[in-house]
Design a protein around this motif. Structure first.
Motif: not given
Length: 320
Positions: A244-265
């Motif tokens: 198996x191969x899996x990737x977790x990250x913030x490419x599609x699920x995120x918020x961005x405020x004041x130049x900071x990215x908030x990932x969904x984890x």
């Protein structure tokens, strides 16, 4: 509980695989679990490929219908509405809950399937809308996996009990589990001439191997998501020969405020996104389920993600 309406079979489109052997290598595209999905089927003629695709799609659909928290008449809804009443469950559900318990213990409580309740206030839609701290604080007491009880009776039955107000969410591993089960449905079908197979559910992948040792499945990875469907620029390429191969990250699920990215984890102990970690983590393991668990656990470690992965004995890739 309302009667469950039978679902129409999952629709897919089968076509010859790019650069495959004419008449023997196939690709099936479909949508499931809110993701673009794909099957790669090698070494069989079209009628067999059609049967394999139907088997895989049916298994993915079965798991989504059973465990999605977005349905109000399925098993997951029954569990989440049980309000402290003991519920009889099947072995599959008991095994997944046992997996959730193992993940909770391995992560020292950072992987908690009762934390999905935070989705009531966090909406990772790319906007700058952050929830109020008071809204988060109101939900934190309802995140408490140790309060959930699952057991097997002496007669072999399995049972579940959860306090009122709490809710389960298998979103942290359902897609990976479905990838493994879809692969198993095809690989155990007994259909003649079965060759290499690969299941790609929105970037979570499982394969039964390759035709020859020198052959590899080539997988493009963009920041935070595996992009095997074409049409997107990959950040780098990985090769996969089995497992198996899996990737977790913030490419599609995120918020961005004041130049900071908030990932969904989210950290279930604070109710806030984990800070300081990599943008994405990709992990190869024996199964997609194991790969997905390790990639998510790594992100939950924040800045210590690579230290955590280095001790797991699995191949991994990070993007910071």
């Amino acid at each position: 509980m309302k009667p469950i309406k039978p679902l129409a079979p999952l629709s897919y489109r089968l076509k010859p695989a790019e650069q495959g052997r004419a008449g023997l290598d196939w690709r099936a595209d479909f949508l499931a679990m809110a993701s673009p999905c794909q099957l790669l089927i090698q070494g069989v003629e079209q009628p067999i490929a059609e049967q394999l695709a139907r088997l895989a799609c049916a298994e993915v659909q079965r798991i989504e219908a059973k465990y999605s928290r977005y349905r109000d008449t399925n098993l997951m809804a029954t569990l989440n509405k049980s309000a402290g009443v003991v519920v009889s469950i099947d072995y599959e559900t008991w095994a997944l809950l046992a997996f959730a318990d193992q993940a909770y213990r391995l992560s020292d409580g950072l992987f908690d399937v009762t934390s999905g309740i935070l989705g009531r206030v966090w909406h990772f839609d790319g906007s700058a809308r952050l929830p109020e701290q008071s809204s988060i604080d109101a939900l934190l007491p309802l995140i408490n996996w140790p309060a959930v009880h699952c057991w097997q009776a002496s007669d072999g039955g399995q049972f579940f009990q959860m306090p009122a107000g709490m809710a389960l969410d298998f979103g942290g591993f359902a897609k990976e589990y479905a990838a493994d089960r879809a692969l198993a449905a095809m690989a155990s079908s007994g259909l003649p001439g079965l060759g290499p197979l690969l299941v790609n559910l929105g970037g979570d992948m499982a394969t039964n191997g390759v035709l020859f040792p020198e052959h590899q499945w080539h997988v493009g990875v963009e920041p935070g998501i595996l992009a095997g469907n074409g049409g997107q620029m990959a950040a780098f390429l990985l090769t996969l020969s089995s497992g198996g191969l899996a990737t977790s990250g913030d490419a599609r699920k995120f918020l961005k405020k004041d130049d900071r990215v908030y990932g969904h984890i989210l950290n279930p102990k604070t109710g806030w996104p984990v800070a300081g970690g990599p943008r994405s983590v990709s992990v190869c393991a024996n199964t997609c389920l194991e790969s997905g668990l390790l990639s998510t656990l790594a992100l939950l470690q924040g800045q210590e993600a690579e230290t955590f992965l280095a001790g797991q004995g699995r191949q991994y890739w990070l993007q910071w």
